[in-house]
Design a protein around this motif. Sequence first.
Motif, PDB file in Angstrom:
ATOM      1  N   VAL A   1     -29.077  12.600 -57.034  1.00 47.34           N
ATOM      2  CA  VAL A   1     -29.656  13.599 -56.143  1.00 47.34           C
ATOM      3  C   VAL A   1     -30.712  12.971 -55.244  1.00 47.34           C
ATOM      4  N   ALA A   2     -31.495  12.063 -55.800  1.00 49.38           N
ATOM      5  CA  ALA A   2     -32.568  11.425 -55.027  1.00 49.38           C
ATOM      6  C   ALA A   2     -32.013  10.630 -53.852  1.00 49.38           C
ATOM      7  N   GLU A   3     -30.786  10.158 -53.976  1.00 48.49           N
ATOM      8  CA  GLU A   3     -30.186   9.346 -52.933  1.00 48.49           C
ATOM      9  C   GLU A   3     -29.130  10.106 -52.142  1.00 48.49           C
ATOM     10  N   LYS A   4     -29.109  11.422 -52.296  1.00 49.29           N
ATOM     11  CA  LYS A   4     -28.038  12.212 -51.696  1.00 49.29           C
ATOM     12  C   LYS A   4     -27.956  11.993 -50.192  1.00 49.29           C
ATOM     13  N   LEU A   5     -26.762  11.776 -49.734  1.00 48.94           N
ATOM     14  CA  LEU A   5     -26.504  11.603 -48.317  1.00 48.94           C
ATOM     15  C   LEU A   5     -26.681  12.932 -47.586  1.00 48.94           C
ATOM     16  N   LYS A   6     -26.946  12.843 -46.291  1.00 54.46           N
ATOM     17  CA  LYS A   6     -27.004  14.032 -45.443  1.00 54.46           C
ATOM     18  C   LYS A   6     -25.944  13.893 -44.358  1.00 54.46           C
ATOM     19  N   LEU A   7     -25.190  14.954 -44.145  1.00 56.46           N
ATOM     20  CA  LEU A   7     -24.158  14.952 -43.112  1.00 56.46           C
ATOM     21  C   LEU A   7     -24.428  16.079 -42.128  1.00 56.46           C
ATOM     22  N   TYR A   8     -24.735  15.706 -40.892  1.00 51.75           N
ATOM     23  CA  TYR A   8     -24.858  16.676 -39.809  1.00 51.75           C
ATOM     24  C   TYR A   8     -23.457  16.903 -39.265  1.00 51.75           C
ATOM     25  N   SER A   9     -23.035  18.156 -39.258  1.00 60.45           N
ATOM     26  CA  SER A   9     -21.629  18.415 -38.984  1.00 60.45           C
ATOM     27  C   SER A   9     -21.427  19.766 -38.305  1.00 60.45           C
ATOM     28  N   TYR A  10     -20.212  19.972 -37.827  1.00 61.93           N
ATOM     29  CA  TYR A  10     -19.787  21.257 -37.265  1.00 61.93           C
ATOM     30  C   TYR A  10     -18.417  21.558 -37.839  1.00 61.93           C
ATOM     31  N   TRP A  11     -18.215  22.743 -38.305  1.00 55.01           N
ATOM     32  CA  TRP A  11     -17.039  23.074 -39.114  1.00 55.01           C
ATOM     33  C   TRP A  11     -15.712  22.738 -38.435  1.00 55.01           C
ATOM     34  N   ARG A  12     -15.624  22.899 -37.113  1.00 57.49           N
ATOM     35  CA  ARG A  12     -14.331  22.731 -36.432  1.00 57.49           C
ATOM     36  C   ARG A  12     -14.143  21.332 -35.856  1.00 57.49           C
ATOM     37  N   SER A  13     -15.095  20.449 -36.063  1.00 54.66           N
ATOM     38  CA  SER A  13     -14.997  19.099 -35.527  1.00 54.66           C
ATOM     39  C   SER A  13     -13.966  18.281 -36.300  1.00 54.66           C
ATOM     40  N   SER A  14     -12.953  17.772 -35.590  1.00 54.01           N
ATOM     41  CA  SER A  14     -11.965  16.921 -36.268  1.00 54.01           C
ATOM     42  C   SER A  14     -12.584  15.581 -36.650  1.00 54.01           C
ATOM     43  N   CYS A  15     -13.591  15.139 -35.904  1.00 54.41           N
ATOM     44  CA  CYS A  15     -14.288  13.898 -36.257  1.00 54.41           C
ATOM     45  C   CYS A  15     -15.028  14.065 -37.589  1.00 54.41           C
ATOM     46  N   ALA A  16     -15.686  15.197 -37.749  1.00 57.15           N
ATOM     47  CA  ALA A  16     -16.373  15.477 -39.009  1.00 57.15           C
ATOM     48  C   ALA A  16     -15.369  15.678 -40.139  1.00 57.15           C
ATOM     49  N   HIS A  17     -14.231  16.268 -39.818  1.00 57.47           N
ATOM     50  CA  HIS A  17     -13.160  16.488 -40.796  1.00 57.47           C
ATOM     51  C   HIS A  17     -12.766  15.163 -41.460  1.00 57.47           C
ATOM     52  N   ARG A  18     -12.657  14.100 -40.661  1.00 54.47           N
ATOM     53  CA  ARG A  18     -12.301  12.777 -41.202  1.00 54.47           C
ATOM     54  C   ARG A  18     -13.341  12.315 -42.228  1.00 54.47           C
ATOM     55  N   VAL A  19     -14.593  12.502 -41.871  1.00 52.68           N
ATOM     56  CA  VAL A  19     -15.681  12.051 -42.744  1.00 52.68           C
ATOM     57  C   VAL A  19     -15.727  12.888 -44.017  1.00 52.68           C
ATOM     58  N   ASN A  20     -15.451  14.185 -43.897  1.00 52.20           N
ATOM     59  CA  ASN A  20     -15.397  15.033 -45.084  1.00 52.20           C
ATOM     60  C   ASN A  20     -14.385  14.494 -46.095  1.00 52.20           C
ATOM     61  N   ILE A  21     -13.230  14.063 -45.591  1.00 52.72           N
ATOM     62  CA  ILE A  21     -12.199  13.518 -46.476  1.00 52.72           C
ATOM     63  C   ILE A  21     -12.693  12.236 -47.135  1.00 52.72           C
ATOM     64  N   ALA A  22     -13.303  11.360 -46.337  1.00 49.48           N
ATOM     65  CA  ALA A  22     -13.790  10.088 -46.868  1.00 49.48           C
ATOM     66  C   ALA A  22     -14.821  10.317 -47.968  1.00 49.48           C
ATOM     67  N   LEU A  23     -15.748  11.219 -47.741  1.00 53.03           N
ATOM     68  CA  LEU A  23     -16.771  11.507 -48.745  1.00 53.03           C
ATOM     69  C   LEU A  23     -16.154  12.050 -50.032  1.00 53.03           C
ATOM     70  N   ALA A  24     -15.152  12.898 -49.874  1.00 56.07           N
ATOM     71  CA  ALA A  24     -14.483  13.459 -51.049  1.00 56.07           C
ATOM     72  C   ALA A  24     -13.721  12.383 -51.811  1.00 56.07           C
ATOM     73  N   LEU A  25     -13.022  11.525 -51.092  1.00 59.33           N
ATOM     74  CA  LEU A  25     -12.268  10.453 -51.746  1.00 59.33           C
ATOM     75  C   LEU A  25     -13.186   9.513 -52.514  1.00 59.33           C
ATOM     76  N   LYS A  26     -14.364   9.277 -51.978  1.00 60.25           N
ATOM     77  CA  LYS A  26     -15.321   8.383 -52.625  1.00 60.25           C
ATOM     78  C   LYS A  26     -16.124   9.084 -53.731  1.00 60.25           C
ATOM     79  N   GLY A  27     -15.953  10.394 -53.851  1.00 58.55           N
ATOM     80  CA  GLY A  27     -16.668  11.132 -54.884  1.00 58.55           C
ATOM     81  C   GLY A  27     -18.155  11.231 -54.649  1.00 58.55           C
ATOM     82  N   LEU A  28     -18.545  11.346 -53.383  1.00 55.94           N
ATOM     83  CA  LEU A  28     -19.962  11.335 -53.036  1.00 55.94           C
ATOM     84  C   LEU A  28     -20.498  12.738 -52.778  1.00 55.94           C
ATOM     85  N   GLU A  29     -21.629  13.037 -53.352  1.00 54.83           N
ATOM     86  CA  GLU A  29     -22.325  14.285 -53.076  1.00 54.83           C
ATOM     87  C   GLU A  29     -23.139  14.114 -51.793  1.00 54.83           C
TER      88      GLU A  29
END
Length: 221
Positions: A5-33
């Motif tokens: 939790v102390a090292e939790k990443l922050k993601l500035y995003s917009y729900w409909r952004s396909s660019c952010a969509h890519r990063v969402n997948i990457a974060l999920a695949l890596k198991g990162l909170e």
Amino acid sequence: MANSVAEKLKLYSYWRSSCAHRVNIALALKGLEYEYIPVNLLKGDQFNPDFKTINPMGSVPVLVDGDFVISDSFAIIMYLDDKYPEPPLLPCDLHKRAINYQVMSIVLSGIQPHQNLALIGYLEKKVNAEEKTAWINNAITKGFTALEKLLVNCTGKHVTGDEIFLADLFLAPQIHGAINRFQINMEPYLTLIKIYESYNDLPAFQNAVPEKQPDAPSSAI
């Protein structure tokens, strides 16, 4: 393993952004909170001086890792892959790696910039709705035609085999947007549809779709 939790990443995003969509997948695949911080592009949050301090380009996504800030989806994904190498997002095979880069480049430079919110807003001031739609459709179909020819003889279950790699992270959001946002007819792209359907059973992909993001309006669900 998720970071603390102390090292939790922050993601500035917009729900409909396909660019952010890519990063969402990457974060999920890596198991990162991570902490999701919405930037409402329709309301102009990207022009807020505080946000421009974080990212002078005024675009999303932006990843903040401690005191280090990264913008641009490709840079973010590569940073995550370097820092958290499992599972790897690039294959060892040289030819497969090159195909991954080609798919990424076609989406990143050949399709997505021609359909982003800023360009659509500009087109709406210059041309009628029919011409705007034709512009967007032409960019997407031109890119999809190239991708179909590139991938027709080299795919496995996913883009370059049975494992998820970089190209999948770029292709999935692009097809999702083409179908759900721009109503593109996918019948000519049998290879692309086959690949897209391969993501149906993958939580990292299904949980990353725009409709499931914290700032998505209820009408999008």
